[in-house]
Design a protein around this motif. Structure first.
Motif, PDB file in Angstrom:
ATOM      1  N   UNK A 172      -9.948   9.745 -52.127  1.00  0.00           N
ATOM      2  CA  UNK A 172     -10.800  10.884 -51.790  1.00  0.00           C
ATOM      3  C   UNK A 172     -12.034  10.404 -51.021  1.00  0.00           C
ATOM      4  N   UNK A 173     -12.643   9.307 -51.485  1.00  0.00           N
ATOM      5  CA  UNK A 173     -13.832   8.765 -50.809  1.00  0.00           C
ATOM      6  C   UNK A 173     -13.513   8.394 -49.361  1.00  0.00           C
ATOM      7  N   UNK A 174     -12.308   7.912 -49.123  1.00  0.00           N
ATOM      8  CA  UNK A 174     -11.886   7.521 -47.764  1.00  0.00           C
ATOM      9  C   UNK A 174     -11.962   8.719 -46.815  1.00  0.00           C
ATOM     10  N   UNK A 175     -11.479   9.882 -47.309  1.00  0.00           N
ATOM     11  CA  UNK A 175     -11.502  11.097 -46.477  1.00  0.00           C
ATOM     12  C   UNK A 175     -12.935  11.597 -46.300  1.00  0.00           C
ATOM     13  N   UNK A 176     -13.745  11.549 -47.365  1.00  0.00           N
ATOM     14  CA  UNK A 176     -15.121  12.035 -47.282  1.00  0.00           C
ATOM     15  C   UNK A 176     -15.946  11.188 -46.323  1.00  0.00           C
ATOM     16  N   UNK A 177     -15.747   9.865 -46.349  1.00  0.00           N
ATOM     17  CA  UNK A 177     -16.470   8.971 -45.443  1.00  0.00           C
ATOM     18  C   UNK A 177     -16.059   9.219 -43.993  1.00  0.00           C
ATOM     19  N   UNK A 178     -14.818   9.525 -43.786  1.00  0.00           N
ATOM     20  CA  UNK A 178     -14.277   9.780 -42.443  1.00  0.00           C
ATOM     21  C   UNK A 178     -14.945  11.004 -41.799  1.00  0.00           C
ATOM     22  N   UNK A 179     -15.335  11.994 -42.633  1.00  0.00           N
ATOM     23  CA  UNK A 179     -15.930  13.258 -42.158  1.00  0.00           C
ATOM     24  C   UNK A 179     -15.165  13.799 -40.943  1.00  0.00           C
ATOM     25  N   UNK A 180     -13.887  14.109 -41.114  1.00  0.00           N
ATOM     26  CA  UNK A 180     -13.090  14.601 -39.995  1.00  0.00           C
ATOM     27  C   UNK A 180     -13.521  16.017 -39.598  1.00  0.00           C
ATOM     28  N   UNK A 181     -13.000  16.502 -38.468  1.00  0.00           N
ATOM     29  CA  UNK A 181     -13.300  17.883 -38.050  1.00  0.00           C
ATOM     30  C   UNK A 181     -12.664  18.888 -39.006  1.00  0.00           C
ATOM     31  N   UNK A 182     -11.509  18.515 -39.554  1.00  0.00           N
ATOM     32  CA  UNK A 182     -10.807  19.383 -40.504  1.00  0.00           C
ATOM     33  C   UNK A 182     -10.405  18.558 -41.710  1.00  0.00           C
ATOM     34  N   UNK A 183     -10.717  19.054 -42.902  1.00  0.00           N
ATOM     35  CA  UNK A 183     -10.431  18.328 -44.134  1.00  0.00           C
ATOM     36  C   UNK A 183      -9.449  19.141 -44.971  1.00  0.00           C
ATOM     37  N   UNK A 184      -8.339  18.505 -45.353  1.00  0.00           N
ATOM     38  CA  UNK A 184      -7.333  19.139 -46.205  1.00  0.00           C
ATOM     39  C   UNK A 184      -7.374  18.427 -47.557  1.00  0.00           C
ATOM     40  N   UNK A 185      -7.771  19.139 -48.598  1.00  0.00           N
ATOM     41  CA  UNK A 185      -7.933  18.524 -49.924  1.00  0.00           C
ATOM     42  C   UNK A 185      -7.024  19.212 -50.928  1.00  0.00           C
ATOM     43  N   UNK A 186      -6.017  18.470 -51.400  1.00  0.00           N
ATOM     44  CA  UNK A 186      -5.060  18.994 -52.371  1.00  0.00           C
ATOM     45  C   UNK A 186      -5.507  18.552 -53.768  1.00  0.00           C
ATOM     46  N   UNK A 187      -6.095  19.469 -54.508  1.00  0.00           N
ATOM     47  CA  UNK A 187      -6.596  19.221 -55.866  1.00  0.00           C
ATOM     48  C   UNK A 187      -7.595  18.059 -55.936  1.00  0.00           C
ATOM     49  N   UNK A 188      -8.698  18.123 -55.172  1.00  0.00           N
ATOM     50  CA  UNK A 188      -9.670  17.022 -55.223  1.00  0.00           C
ATOM     51  C   UNK A 188     -10.423  16.945 -56.543  1.00  0.00           C
ATOM     52  N   UNK A 189     -10.427  18.045 -57.325  1.00  0.00           N
ATOM     53  CA  UNK A 189     -11.206  18.057 -58.577  1.00  0.00           C
ATOM     54  C   UNK A 189     -10.465  17.407 -59.736  1.00  0.00           C
ATOM     55  N   UNK A 190      -9.185  17.089 -59.570  1.00  0.00           N
ATOM     56  CA  UNK A 190      -8.455  16.371 -60.627  1.00  0.00           C
ATOM     57  C   UNK A 190      -9.064  14.981 -60.821  1.00  0.00           C
ATOM     58  N   UNK A 191      -9.066  14.487 -62.021  1.00  0.00           N
ATOM     59  CA  UNK A 191      -9.485  13.122 -62.368  1.00  0.00           C
ATOM     60  C   UNK A 191     -10.982  12.877 -62.216  1.00  0.00           C
ATOM     61  N   UNK A 192     -11.785  13.920 -61.945  1.00  0.00           N
ATOM     62  CA  UNK A 192     -13.226  13.719 -61.819  1.00  0.00           C
ATOM     63  C   UNK A 192     -13.936  14.106 -63.107  1.00  0.00           C
ATOM     64  N   UNK A 193     -15.008  13.368 -63.430  1.00  0.00           N
ATOM     65  CA  UNK A 193     -15.866  13.789 -64.536  1.00  0.00           C
ATOM     66  C   UNK A 193     -16.837  14.841 -64.007  1.00  0.00           C
ATOM     67  N   UNK A 194     -17.624  15.421 -64.905  1.00  0.00           N
ATOM     68  CA  UNK A 194     -18.489  16.537 -64.531  1.00  0.00           C
ATOM     69  C   UNK A 194     -19.518  16.137 -63.482  1.00  0.00           C
ATOM     70  N   UNK A 195     -20.106  14.941 -63.634  1.00  0.00           N
ATOM     71  CA  UNK A 195     -21.122  14.486 -62.675  1.00  0.00           C
ATOM     72  C   UNK A 195     -20.519  14.318 -61.277  1.00  0.00           C
ATOM     73  N   UNK A 196     -19.345  13.698 -61.203  1.00  0.00           N
ATOM     74  CA  UNK A 196     -18.676  13.508 -59.904  1.00  0.00           C
ATOM     75  C   UNK A 196     -18.292  14.840 -59.285  1.00  0.00           C
ATOM     76  N   UNK A 197     -17.836  15.763 -60.123  1.00  0.00           N
ATOM     77  CA  UNK A 197     -17.415  17.078 -59.648  1.00  0.00           C
ATOM     78  C   UNK A 197     -18.589  17.815 -59.001  1.00  0.00           C
ATOM     79  N   UNK A 198     -19.752  17.770 -59.653  1.00  0.00           N
ATOM     80  CA  UNK A 198     -20.927  18.457 -59.115  1.00  0.00           C
ATOM     81  C   UNK A 198     -21.400  17.776 -57.828  1.00  0.00           C
ATOM     82  N   UNK A 199     -21.334  16.446 -57.775  1.00  0.00           N
ATOM     83  CA  UNK A 199     -21.688  15.731 -56.542  1.00  0.00           C
ATOM     84  C   UNK A 199     -20.752  16.139 -55.399  1.00  0.00           C
TER      85      UNK A 199
END
Length: 540
Positions: A172-199
């Protein structure tokens, strides 16, 4: 920006899309919704170019970059986490590699006769690298990983040593760092704790590209998206607004369609009654034939597709004593790391505690101590009289017998229960029809979680210890679980990153901090109001 024009797609015998169309525009943040198996991941893969539609076409604006995060992260090893993230940053990472190669070439005496061309190329690459912010790339990569709760040691350690959930965060970090023109995220909230989710929520709110995402976290989606694309019955339907607005609009549309269907059925019944009554009379032959032709021409209104929602109702749990758990003077260390130093904590009947704390604060450790799967270094953990505990943890999914089917697993666990009762139980947790005949070894993470939950709740304990119970659960199952647990009369101790789940079910909060534990007398909603933050250390 991205257009889907009359796409048709069939996977085996399943028709996923039938002449489906949608427009995804620059700057839009879009939630992709639909029942399990509707084709959400297939749509992502088609937009990303990993699959082709059988008919129709996908057109994208020239030159746009697309970043796709999926649940299948592939193999990762041999690099540090930060290097793995930088490696996915598109052209910047490629330029960084070329700079390294050119620096090595400049230091190679055997290539002295090429030096002029090498230096010229180095200048061009370095200029382009600077334009793209390349020298800030590593610090940006560390900032993103830090937002996803990585420690410095984890960032610099071998990514291959990380668990599957942490590798998901690297991907997920790889895609966020890339900051593409279009972002496709399939269930990015899985496996995150509350702090990471809010960030992540804040990061995506500030992202200025086009975002298409799925998530089973209702609160997370509501705060980010301003448009919904629904996949259902092979078609794509767009709604303006967040997920909550979409649900309201869908309910209104269903009501209107049902009314149209009923009006048409009443009209058809009236016409058919006339035809049946007068078909044998020569004097009415012309009228009968005219009405038969009219009926044949009528475009039929279909009844609305109703999503099956099965309610789960608890059997009455046996009553426990007033004191459910008593923790006194507990110390717990892992090597040099002190988790607890003299922890005192009590759970009483009908109390519903949520445990909050940053990564490493000891949330799961506390649940393990209570469940008896871990022992304190000092102090005592005592379970009260007549307490019957149900413990849900991620590792519980690994204890299912892979050779048994879903139904056989339930039958083995509850040999005295009737077939009808077990099928109803399976249906409540999303196993309908032939799904109950699936071997446990082929179940997805979500299906395993639902089966473990079904086994735990059928013969209800009076004390539930739940470690991230909503991981992998879809919205419908979460809503069913919230509704069922709202009427549950036992005690609860839980860790979850789902704010809706916490707000609906808790009446006590234990916050674990480096200064020591803090107890809040209200539930999660009251905690947020009193502290001004949704998780420890994060301002609202």
């Amino acid at each position: 920006m991205i257009r889907l024009d009359n796409i048709t797609k069939q996977n085996g015998h399943q028709i996923v899309f039938i002449e489906a169309s949608a427009a995804l525009n620059r700057g839009e943040k879009i939630g992709l919704v639909g029942p399990n198996g509707a084709g959400k991941t297939t749509l992502f893969r088609i937009i990303a170019g990993q699959e082709q539609p059988d008919e129709g076409q996908v057109s994208t604006d020239r030159g746009i970059t697309i970043g796709y995060f999926s649940q299948d992260v592939g193999e990762m090893s041999g690099r540090s986490a930060v290097a793995e993230v930088m490696n996915g940053a598109g052209p910047v990472s490629e330029l960084a590699e070329e700079l390294k190669e050119l620096e090595a070439a400049m230091a190679d005496p055997d290539r002295a006769d090429e030096m002029e061309q090498i230096i010229e190329r180095y200048g061009d690459v370095q200029g382009h690298f600077e334009e793209l912010g390349g020298y800030a790339l590593e610090s940006r990569a560390r900032e993103v990983l830090g937002g996803l709760s990585f420690t410095q040691e984890m960032m610099d350690g071998d990514v291959g040593a990380l668990s599957g959930g942490w590798k998901m965060r690297v991907a997920l970090a790889r895609i966020l760092l890339m900051r593409p023109d279009a972002m496709l995220l399939d269930e990015p909230s899985n496996h995150l704790d509350l702090e990471s989710l809010i960030w992540l929520e804040q990061f995506l709110q500030n992202y200025d590209g086009m975002l298409l995402m799925t998530s089973h976290d209702r609160e997370f989606m509501n705060r980010i998206v301003g448009k919904i694309v629904e996949i259902d019955g092979g078609s794509l339907t767009s709604y303006s607004g967040d997920h909550e607005f979409y649900e309201q609009q869908r309910a209104i549309s269903e009501k209107q369609q049902q009314a149209q269907f009923e009006r048409q059925q009443a009209m058809l019944a009236k016409e058919l009654k006339f035809i049946e009554r007068f078909k044998a009379r020569a004097s009415h032959a012309a009228q009968v034939q005219s009405r038969v032709k009219q009926i044949a021409k009528i475009e039929r209104v279909e009844p609305p597709k109703r999503r099956q929602a099965v309610k789960f109702e608890f059997q009455q749990a046996p009553r426990s004593g007033e004191d459910v758990v008593s923790i006194k003077g507990v110390d717990k260390r892992y090597g040099p790391l002190t988790i607890y130093d003299g922890l005192d904590f009590h759970v009483r009947r009908r109390e519903r505690w949520c445990i909050l704390g940053v990564n490493g604060a000891g949330k799961s450790t506390l649940l393990k101590l209570v469940a008896g799967t871990s022992e304190p270094d000092k102090g005592s953990v005592n379970i009260g009289a007549s307490v019957k505990m149900g413990y849900f943890a991620q590792h519980a999914m690994d204890l299912l017998d892979g050779e048994r089917t879903v139904f056989e697993e339930l039958e083995y666990t509850f040999p005295q229960a009737g077939t009808g009762a077990l099928r109803t139980l399976a249906g409540c947790f999303g196993f309908s029809g032939d799904d109950v005949e699936k071997p446990c070894r082929v179940l997805s993470g979500g299906e395993k979680a639902r089966l473990v939950m079904a086994k735990m709740l059928y013969d209800p304990p009076n004390f539930l210890v739940l470690d991230e119970p909503t991981n992998h659960l879809d919205m419908a199952t979460k809503e069913m679980l919230i509704e069922a647990l709202a009427n549950y009369e036992g005690a609860m101790l839980l860790v979850s990153h789902d704010r809706r789940f916490l707000a609906a079910l808790t009446n006590r909060v234990l916050e674990l901090t480096p200064e020591g534990p803090h107890v809040y007398g209200g539930g999660y909603t009251e905690y947020v109001e009193r502290t001004g933050q949704e998780a420890p250390g994060l301002a609202r």
